[in-house]
Write a protein that holds these residues in place. Structure first.
Motif, PDB file in Angstrom:
ATOM      1  N   ALA A  59      -9.821  -6.448  -4.288  1.00  0.00           N
ATOM      2  CA  ALA A  59     -11.126  -7.002  -4.660  1.00  0.00           C
ATOM      3  C   ALA A  59     -11.943  -7.306  -3.416  1.00  0.00           C
ATOM      4  CB  ALA A  59     -10.945  -8.262  -5.502  1.00  0.00           C
ATOM      5  N   ALA A  60     -11.290  -7.853  -2.379  1.00  0.00           N
ATOM      6  CA  ALA A  60     -11.991  -8.144  -1.124  1.00  0.00           C
ATOM      7  C   ALA A  60     -12.453  -6.855  -0.461  1.00  0.00           C
ATOM      8  CB  ALA A  60     -11.090  -8.928  -0.181  1.00  0.00           C
ATOM      9  N   VAL A  61     -11.607  -5.837  -0.429  1.00  0.00           N
ATOM     10  CA  VAL A  61     -11.986  -4.550   0.157  1.00  0.00           C
ATOM     11  C   VAL A  61     -13.156  -3.950  -0.618  1.00  0.00           C
ATOM     12  CG1 VAL A  61     -11.220  -2.170   0.551  1.00  0.00           C
ATOM     13  CG2 VAL A  61      -9.742  -4.071   1.203  1.00  0.00           C
ATOM     14  N   ASN A  62     -13.134  -4.059  -1.933  1.00  0.00           N
ATOM     15  CA  ASN A  62     -14.243  -3.546  -2.742  1.00  0.00           C
ATOM     16  C   ASN A  62     -15.549  -4.261  -2.428  1.00  0.00           C
ATOM     17  OD1 ASN A  62     -12.774  -1.575  -4.066  1.00  0.00           O
ATOM     18  ND2 ASN A  62     -12.202  -2.929  -5.747  1.00  0.00           N
ATOM     19  N   GLU A  63     -15.494  -5.550  -2.199  1.00  0.00           N
ATOM     20  CA  GLU A  63     -16.701  -6.294  -1.824  1.00  0.00           C
ATOM     21  C   GLU A  63     -17.241  -5.806  -0.477  1.00  0.00           C
ATOM     22  OE1 GLU A  63     -18.588  -8.482  -3.561  1.00  0.00           O
ATOM     23  OE2 GLU A  63     -17.276  -7.917  -5.220  1.00  0.00           O
ATOM     24  N   TYR A  64     -16.350  -5.565   0.464  1.00  0.00           N
ATOM     25  CA  TYR A  64     -16.788  -5.041   1.762  1.00  0.00           C
ATOM     26  C   TYR A  64     -17.414  -3.655   1.623  1.00  0.00           C
ATOM     27  CZ  TYR A  64     -14.913  -8.736   4.742  1.00  0.00           C
ATOM     28  OH  TYR A  64     -14.692  -9.930   5.368  1.00  0.00           O
ATOM     29  N   THR A  65     -16.832  -2.798   0.787  1.00  0.00           N
ATOM     30  CA  THR A  65     -17.405  -1.458   0.628  1.00  0.00           C
ATOM     31  C   THR A  65     -18.778  -1.524  -0.033  1.00  0.00           C
ATOM     32  OG1 THR A  65     -16.186  -1.098  -1.434  1.00  0.00           O
ATOM     33  CG2 THR A  65     -15.182  -0.276   0.583  1.00  0.00           C
ATOM     34  N   LYS A  66     -18.970  -2.475  -0.941  1.00  0.00           N
ATOM     35  CA  LYS A  66     -20.299  -2.660  -1.544  1.00  0.00           C
ATOM     36  C   LYS A  66     -21.322  -3.102  -0.506  1.00  0.00           C
ATOM     37  CE  LYS A  66     -18.635  -3.913  -6.137  1.00  0.00           C
ATOM     38  NZ  LYS A  66     -18.484  -5.024  -7.097  1.00  0.00           N
ATOM     39  N   ALA A  67     -20.850  -3.787   0.554  1.00  0.00           N
ATOM     40  CA  ALA A  67     -21.738  -4.270   1.614  1.00  0.00           C
ATOM     41  C   ALA A  67     -21.916  -3.239   2.730  1.00  0.00           C
ATOM     42  CB  ALA A  67     -21.183  -5.569   2.196  1.00  0.00           C
ATOM     43  N   GLY A  68     -21.416  -2.010   2.524  1.00  0.00           N
ATOM     44  CA  GLY A  68     -21.645  -0.951   3.495  1.00  0.00           C
ATOM     45  C   GLY A  68     -20.482  -0.656   4.430  1.00  0.00           C
ATOM     46  N   TRP A  69     -19.368  -1.320   4.268  1.00  0.00           N
ATOM     47  CA  TRP A  69     -18.192  -1.055   5.086  1.00  0.00           C
ATOM     48  C   TRP A  69     -17.425   0.132   4.506  1.00  0.00           C
ATOM     49  CZ3 TRP A  69     -16.734  -3.882   9.456  1.00  0.00           C
ATOM     50  CH2 TRP A  69     -17.518  -4.999   9.726  1.00  0.00           C
ATOM     51  N   HIS A  70     -16.659   0.821   5.353  1.00  0.00           N
ATOM     52  CA  HIS A  70     -15.847   1.958   4.932  1.00  0.00           C
ATOM     53  C   HIS A  70     -14.412   1.738   5.383  1.00  0.00           C
ATOM     54  CE1 HIS A  70     -19.541   4.139   4.078  1.00  0.00           C
ATOM     55  NE2 HIS A  70     -19.986   3.688   5.245  1.00  0.00           N
ATOM     56  N   GLN A 124       2.920  -7.198   3.523  1.00  0.00           N
ATOM     57  CA  GLN A 124       1.698  -7.023   4.304  1.00  0.00           C
ATOM     58  C   GLN A 124       1.174  -5.600   4.185  1.00  0.00           C
ATOM     59  OE1 GLN A 124       2.265  -7.477   8.532  1.00  0.00           O
ATOM     60  NE2 GLN A 124       0.116  -7.828   8.880  1.00  0.00           N
ATOM     61  N   THR A 125      -0.111  -5.491   3.888  1.00  0.00           N
ATOM     62  CA  THR A 125      -0.837  -4.233   3.953  1.00  0.00           C
ATOM     63  C   THR A 125      -2.047  -4.485   4.835  1.00  0.00           C
ATOM     64  OG1 THR A 125      -0.161  -3.667   1.704  1.00  0.00           O
ATOM     65  CG2 THR A 125      -2.020  -2.440   2.617  1.00  0.00           C
ATOM     66  N   VAL A 126      -2.274  -3.617   5.814  1.00  0.00           N
ATOM     67  CA  VAL A 126      -3.381  -3.790   6.750  1.00  0.00           C
ATOM     68  C   VAL A 126      -4.440  -2.753   6.450  1.00  0.00           C
ATOM     69  CG1 VAL A 126      -4.082  -3.766   9.167  1.00  0.00           C
ATOM     70  CG2 VAL A 126      -1.853  -4.715   8.524  1.00  0.00           C
ATOM     71  N   TYR A 127      -5.676  -3.221   6.254  1.00  0.00           N
ATOM     72  CA  TYR A 127      -6.812  -2.328   6.040  1.00  0.00           C
ATOM     73  C   TYR A 127      -7.698  -2.388   7.276  1.00  0.00           C
ATOM     74  CZ  TYR A 127      -5.478  -2.547   1.126  1.00  0.00           C
ATOM     75  OH  TYR A 127      -4.785  -2.470  -0.044  1.00  0.00           O
ATOM     76  N   VAL A 128      -8.106  -1.211   7.773  1.00  0.00           N
ATOM     77  CA  VAL A 128      -9.046  -1.158   8.898  1.00  0.00           C
ATOM     78  C   VAL A 128     -10.361  -0.656   8.324  1.00  0.00           C
ATOM     79  CG1 VAL A 128      -9.547  -0.114  11.130  1.00  0.00           C
ATOM     80  CG2 VAL A 128      -7.190  -0.702  10.533  1.00  0.00           C
ATOM     81  N   LEU A 129     -11.415  -1.449   8.529  1.00  0.00           N
ATOM     82  CA  LEU A 129     -12.729  -1.115   8.010  1.00  0.00           C
ATOM     83  C   LEU A 129     -13.715  -0.909   9.150  1.00  0.00           C
ATOM     84  CD1 LEU A 129     -11.462  -3.518   5.940  1.00  0.00           C
ATOM     85  CD2 LEU A 129     -13.341  -2.586   4.638  1.00  0.00           C
ATOM     86  N   GLU A 130     -14.756  -0.133   8.884  1.00  0.00           N
ATOM     87  CA  GLU A 130     -15.784   0.137   9.884  1.00  0.00           C
ATOM     88  C   GLU A 130     -17.138   0.077   9.192  1.00  0.00           C
ATOM     89  OE1 GLU A 130     -15.798   3.449  13.147  1.00  0.00           O
ATOM     90  OE2 GLU A 130     -16.475   4.334  11.254  1.00  0.00           O
ATOM     91  N   LYS A 131     -18.114  -0.439   9.927  1.00  0.00           N
ATOM     92  CA  LYS A 131     -19.460  -0.488   9.354  1.00  0.00           C
ATOM     93  C   LYS A 131     -20.373   0.421  10.141  1.00  0.00           C
ATOM     94  CE  LYS A 131     -22.723  -3.441   7.237  1.00  0.00           C
ATOM     95  NZ  LYS A 131     -23.109  -4.768   6.872  1.00  0.00           N
TER      96      LYS A 131
END
Length: 51
Positions: free
Chosen positions: A14-25, A44-51
């Motif tokens: 859900a947190a990752v989805n919120e970030y993607t809605k805000a333009g993060w990939h 633990q699962t690590v997600y790396v995001l980029e804007k």
């Protein structure tokens, strides 16, 4: 443990989805790693995001 892990995983997604809605990939993610030490279990699962 499985039920608690599923709840945490859903919250993380859900947190990752919120970030993607805000333009993060999502650039990458690690597979779920479960380790245990005595009576404590770490998941633990690590997600790396980029804007």
């Amino acid at each position: 443990m499985a039920a608690n892990t599923a709840i945490v995983h859903k919250a993380a997604l859900a947190a990752v989805n919120e970030y993607t809605k805000a333009g993060w990939h999502v650039i990458s993610s690690t597979p779920n790693v479960v380790t245990s030490t005595g009576n404590t279990v770490f998941s633990q699962t690590v997600y790396v995001l980029e804007k």
